[in-house]
Design a protein around this motif. Structure first.
Motif, PDB file in Angstrom:
ATOM      1  N   ARG A  97      27.234  45.961  44.813  1.00 27.03           N
ATOM      2  CA  ARG A  97      27.380  45.925  43.350  1.00 27.03           C
ATOM      3  C   ARG A  97      28.722  46.466  42.865  1.00 27.03           C
ATOM      4  O   ARG A  97      29.022  46.424  41.673  1.00 27.03           O
ATOM      5  N   THR A  98      29.513  46.984  43.795  1.00 32.34           N
ATOM      6  CA  THR A  98      30.842  47.497  43.425  1.00 32.34           C
ATOM      7  C   THR A  98      31.927  46.818  44.259  1.00 32.34           C
ATOM      8  O   THR A  98      32.965  47.406  44.570  1.00 32.34           O
ATOM      9  N   THR A  99      31.698  45.548  44.596  1.00 32.72           N
ATOM     10  CA  THR A  99      32.635  44.820  45.463  1.00 32.72           C
ATOM     11  C   THR A  99      33.996  44.615  44.800  1.00 32.72           C
ATOM     12  O   THR A  99      35.032  44.689  45.450  1.00 32.72           O
ATOM     13  N   TYR A 100      33.988  44.328  43.498  1.00 32.66           N
ATOM     14  CA  TYR A 100      35.243  43.996  42.800  1.00 32.66           C
ATOM     15  C   TYR A 100      35.543  45.041  41.731  1.00 32.66           C
ATOM     16  O   TYR A 100      34.637  45.627  41.135  1.00 32.66           O
ATOM     17  N   ASP A 101      36.833  45.181  41.440  1.00 31.96           N
ATOM     18  CA  ASP A 101      37.247  46.115  40.392  1.00 31.96           C
ATOM     19  C   ASP A 101      37.427  45.434  39.041  1.00 31.96           C
ATOM     20  O   ASP A 101      37.383  46.119  38.010  1.00 31.96           O
ATOM     21  N   SER A 102      37.629  44.099  39.024  1.00 27.79           N
ATOM     22  CA  SER A 102      37.878  43.413  37.746  1.00 27.79           C
ATOM     23  C   SER A 102      37.506  41.936  37.854  1.00 27.79           C
ATOM     24  O   SER A 102      37.357  41.391  38.962  1.00 27.79           O
ATOM     25  N   ILE A 103      37.407  41.268  36.691  1.00 31.11           N
ATOM     26  CA  ILE A 103      37.116  39.827  36.664  1.00 31.11           C
ATOM     27  C   ILE A 103      38.267  39.032  37.269  1.00 31.11           C
ATOM     28  O   ILE A 103      38.067  37.987  37.891  1.00 31.11           O
ATOM     29  N   GLU A 104      39.496  39.548  37.101  1.00 32.12           N
ATOM     30  CA  GLU A 104      40.652  38.856  37.647  1.00 32.12           C
ATOM     31  C   GLU A 104      40.573  38.793  39.170  1.00 32.12           C
ATOM     32  O   GLU A 104      40.929  37.790  39.793  1.00 32.12           O
ATOM     33  N   GLU A 105      40.061  39.883  39.759  1.00 33.14           N
ATOM     34  CA  GLU A 105      39.928  39.919  41.210  1.00 33.14           C
ATOM     35  C   GLU A 105      38.897  38.896  41.685  1.00 33.14           C
ATOM     36  O   GLU A 105      39.079  38.230  42.712  1.00 33.14           O
ATOM     37  N   VAL A 106      37.794  38.768  40.907  1.00 30.85           N
ATOM     38  CA  VAL A 106      36.781  37.764  41.253  1.00 30.85           C
ATOM     39  C   VAL A 106      37.389  36.361  41.188  1.00 30.85           C
ATOM     40  O   VAL A 106      37.186  35.528  42.094  1.00 30.85           O
ATOM     41  N   GLU A 107      38.120  36.075  40.139  1.00 32.06           N
ATOM     42  CA  GLU A 107      38.692  34.732  39.945  1.00 32.06           C
ATOM     43  C   GLU A 107      39.711  34.404  41.025  1.00 32.06           C
ATOM     44  O   GLU A 107      39.876  33.245  41.401  1.00 32.06           O
ATOM     45  N   GLU A 108      40.390  35.425  41.527  1.00 31.15           N
ATOM     46  CA  GLU A 108      41.348  35.185  42.603  1.00 31.15           C
ATOM     47  C   GLU A 108      40.657  34.989  43.953  1.00 31.15           C
ATOM     48  O   GLU A 108      41.143  34.255  44.809  1.00 31.15           O
ATOM     49  N   SER A 109      39.516  35.627  44.115  1.00 34.01           N
ATOM     50  CA  SER A 109      38.848  35.645  45.429  1.00 34.01           C
ATOM     51  C   SER A 109      37.818  34.535  45.594  1.00 34.01           C
ATOM     52  O   SER A 109      37.528  34.107  46.721  1.00 34.01           O
ATOM     53  N   VAL A 110      37.208  34.081  44.472  1.00 28.17           N
ATOM     54  CA  VAL A 110      36.080  33.143  44.552  1.00 28.17           C
ATOM     55  C   VAL A 110      36.474  31.802  43.921  1.00 28.17           C
ATOM     56  O   VAL A 110      37.004  31.777  42.797  1.00 28.17           O
ATOM     57  N   THR A 111      36.219  30.708  44.606  1.00 30.71           N
ATOM     58  CA  THR A 111      36.467  29.362  44.063  1.00 30.71           C
ATOM     59  C   THR A 111      35.347  28.999  43.098  1.00 30.71           C
ATOM     60  O   THR A 111      34.163  29.005  43.463  1.00 30.71           O
ATOM     61  N   ARG A 112      35.722  28.667  41.915  1.00 29.20           N
ATOM     62  CA  ARG A 112      34.735  28.356  40.864  1.00 29.20           C
ATOM     63  C   ARG A 112      34.570  26.838  40.758  1.00 29.20           C
ATOM     64  O   ARG A 112      35.561  26.110  40.622  1.00 29.20           O
ATOM     65  N   ARG A 113      33.358  26.334  40.802  1.00 31.80           N
ATOM     66  CA  ARG A 113      33.082  24.898  40.733  1.00 31.80           C
ATOM     67  C   ARG A 113      32.576  24.508  39.348  1.00 31.80           C
ATOM     68  O   ARG A 113      31.679  25.163  38.796  1.00 31.80           O
ATOM     69  N   SER A 114      33.130  23.439  38.802  1.00 30.69           N
ATOM     70  CA  SER A 114      32.621  22.908  37.530  1.00 30.69           C
ATOM     71  C   SER A 114      31.335  22.144  37.757  1.00 30.69           C
ATOM     72  O   SER A 114      31.003  21.762  38.895  1.00 30.69           O
ATOM     73  N   THR A 115      30.609  21.896  36.675  1.00 30.10           N
ATOM     74  CA  THR A 115      29.360  21.127  36.789  1.00 30.10           C
ATOM     75  C   THR A 115      29.626  19.728  37.313  1.00 30.10           C
ATOM     76  O   THR A 115      28.883  19.200  38.141  1.00 30.10           O
ATOM     77  N   ALA A 116      30.694  19.110  36.810  1.00 30.67           N
ATOM     78  CA  ALA A 116      31.023  17.757  37.269  1.00 30.67           C
ATOM     79  C   ALA A 116      31.307  17.741  38.755  1.00 30.67           C
ATOM     80  O   ALA A 116      30.905  16.810  39.471  1.00 30.67           O
ATOM     81  N   GLN A 117      31.992  18.788  39.260  1.00 29.54           N
ATOM     82  CA  GLN A 117      32.286  18.863  40.677  1.00 29.54           C
ATOM     83  C   GLN A 117      31.016  19.051  41.494  1.00 29.54           C
ATOM     84  O   GLN A 117      30.828  18.439  42.547  1.00 29.54           O
TER      85      GLN A 117
END
Length: 436
Positions: free
Chosen positions: A208-228
């Motif tokens: 539950r404390t893996t990331y320090d910020s949302i920016e870190e999540v966005e850099e580390s995790v690939t986000r998929r759109s619904t269409a994708q």
């Protein structure tokens, strides 16, 4: 080429020699035609034939001229003479090209560049057209599934989210379900708080404390759109709702019968001599044919007038001549009564065509005729002035009507001084109605 082909070719040549429509209207014999059959002259082309030469030239084997049957008629020889008249002084024979009013109207449209679209009046039938209208209820067979699927798919695209990415967001130190829910709303991600709470419970405490910020999540995790996601995994569920259902039903089309009544009014007073009457006939007759061809049902009323007006048959209309004076308003009064009684404006298209030499009783035009023209509902009022021998000083009716109505699309005034003016007058009348 055989004889049959020769004959056919000569017929085609003859057809091509059919009198031009404008020339026929201006100069042709209109009396050879009927209301529903227009006969346009064709110059007959003489077909070739064998001829027997009866002159005795002598020679071996020459028989008597009267032996056997002659082929064709003997041809006149030089010096034979012509008791019937001099050569070349007789006009050629004519045949006729038969044309119905529909074809006449079509050809006149092409020749004069007209574009008159008949108006339907009386509703005679209502029928089902294409299934273009929609309703919220109906039989299952008319359910527009394509539309319903599109609505459901739009909803899925709007409501769906990437659960893997949101689970990673929940692992930001200090965020949890509340902070993640707020961030999701700010970013238009339609996830419920309940879903976030359930997902958070499944995450081990040490993650539950893996990331320090949302920016870190966005850099580390690939986000998929619904269409994708749909492209990669397909669609397992489309959220349909009752309000998405639409049922197709046919458009109701009203079939209207195109009815027309044409009131033809002619001055038959003493001043309307033969040349003037002929110009009226040359103008009115093609107008009758044209409107017959344009409308489903055409009826005609013929009114003659001097100082008084009376209804006549068509056969009488162009030949009547009286010795009386002129009061044009009498004809419009009779026309108004006939139209009101027989041809209600709600059911009939109306044309009121009048013709004369523009002579009228003093003040009758301004005080009576113009107000009556204003009061009689019609697609078009028209007045045709015929003055082949020069205009009389008191012939002012056409000018008064023209001045009063000006550029109105409901009134046409034309001037016919010779046969050459007839087609221009017809165009002036019909193009005025087409514009309205």
């Amino acid at each position: 080429m055989g004889l049959r082909e020769d004959l056919e070719r000569y017929r085609e040549v003859g057809e091509a020699k059919r009198e031009d429509l404008a020339d026929f209207i201006q100069y042709g014999d209109l009396g050879q035609s009927l209301p529903d059959e227009i006969n346009i002259p064709i110059k007959i082309v003489d077909l070739p034939e064998f001829a027997y030469d009866r002159r005795d030239k002598g020679g071996i084997g020459q028989g008597e001229p009267d032996v056997g049957d002659p082929v064709g008629e003997p041809q006149p020889q030089p010096g034979d003479g012509d008791e019937e008249g001099d050569p070349g002084d007789e006009s050629g024979d004519h045949d006729y090209y038969e044309m119905d009013p529909e074809e006449f109207a079509e050809e006149l449209d092409d020749e004069l560049g007209l574009d008159l679209e008949p108006k339907g009046k009386e509703v005679i039938e209502e029928k089902e057209g294409d299934f273009t209208d929609m309703t919220r209820t109906g039989p299952d067979s008319t359910l527009d599934f394509e539309r319903m699927f599109k609505e459901g798919l739009k909803r899925k695209l709007a409501m769906d989210f990437d659960p893997d990415f949101l689970e990673e967001v929940l692992k930001i130190d200090g965020w949890g379900p509340d902070r993640t829910f707020s961030w999701a709303r700010e970013n238009a991600i339609n996830v419920s708080k309940h879903w976030l709470e359930e997902a958070y419970r499944r995450i081990p405490d040490d993650e539950r404390t893996t990331y320090d910020s949302i920016e870190e999540v966005e850099e580390s995790v690939t986000r998929r759109s619904t269409a994708q996601k749909i492209k990669e995994e397909g669609i397992t569920h489309v959220p349909f709702r009752k309000e998405d259902e639409r049922y197709r039903y046919p458009e109701i089309i009203e079939e209207r019968e195109k009815n027309v009544v044409v009131v033809n009014i002619r001055d038959v007073s003493g001043s309307m001599r033969e040349k003037k009457r002929e110009l009226v006939e040359r103008t009115f007759t093609p107008l009758d044919w044209y409107l017959t061809g344009k409308y489903d049902n055409a009826e005609f009323v013929y009114i003659a007038h001097d100082a008084e007006a009376w209804e006549v048959e068509r056969d009488e209309f162009f030949g009547i001549r009286s010795g009386g004076g002129t009061k044009i308003s009498s004809a419009y009064e009779l026309a108004a009564a006939i139209l009101d009684e027989r041809y209600p404006w709600s059911d009939w298209n109306r044309y009121v065509f009048a013709a004369g030499d523009s002579e009228n009783s003093r003040n009758d035009t301004s005080e009576n005729v113009i107000p009556l023209m204003d009061e009689i509902p019609a697609n078009l009022h028209a007045y045709v002035e015929t003055q082949p021998d020069g205009k009389a000083i008191n012939a002012t009716h056409a000018e008064e009507v023209d001045d009063h109505f000006g550029e109105s699309n409901e009134v046409a005034v034309s001037y016919v001084n010779s046969p050459e003016d007839v087609t221009d007058a017809i165009y002036e009348i019909l193009s005025t109605e087409a514009e309205s």
